[in-house]
Design an enzyme around this catalytic site. Sequence first.
Site: not given
Length: 221
Positions: A51, A55, A138
Site C-alpha cells: 500500500e 501522503r 480497515k
Amino acid sequence: MTGPLAAPELGNTVLDTLAGDRILPVVVLEDADRATPLGAALAGGGVRTIEVTLRTRAALAAIRTLAERTDLIVGAGTVTSADQVDHVVDAGARFVVCPGFSTAVVRRCQQRDVTVIPGVATPTEIQMALDAGLSVVKLFPAEQLGGLPMLKALAAPFPGLRFVPTGGVTTANLRGYLDHPAVLAVGGTWMAAAALLAAGRWDDVTKLTTAAVAESRESDR
C-alpha cells in the site's frame, strides 16, 4: 486461523492474496526513484501486496513504477476523494485503502471495479460498509482505538466481516490480531519505515518483512 471471506467478495484476487500474505506493508515514499528497490526488498521478504499512501507528491509516480512489477499487487492508501480514486487507478493501483468511510470513494471504486478497504472506527461506519456491499474493512487507528479488545468488541455483532487492523501494529503485537478469526491481515509501516527508505536500507526492509511474514505464519498454525 483465518476463516472464509464473506460471500460478496469471494474470488477477489486482491483480497485472496492479502488473506494469503496476512501482512500489508504501508509505505510513505518521498522519492519515487526509491520505488524500484523498495519493491524488490518487499518482494524479497515474501509479501505480494503493498500500500503506497497518498501522503507525498511522489506517491502516484511510485504507484506507476511498482505497478509494473508482476510479483506485487499495488494499492493506494490515504485515499479521501473520488478524484483520487481515478488518479490512483489510472496509475495502476489495484486496490484502494481509506483512513475513514466515504460513500463517494466507495462508490467510485465500485464504478472503477477496484477493491476498496475503507477505514472504520465505530459500529455505524461498519454498518455503512455492509450496506455498501463490503465485507472487508480497515480498523484504524487500531492500537489507539483500543487494540485487540476493541476489535473483538466491534467484530462480535458482525459475523462474516473481516478486518485489516492498521495503526500501531508491529511484529511485537501482530500475532494477537492475526489469531482472531475476524482478522484478514494486518497493515503497518514498520517494515518500510521512513528512516529506512531515506537511508536506502533495503536489506533491513527485507529482514523486517521476512520476520513479519514468519510471525504471521506462526499465527496460522
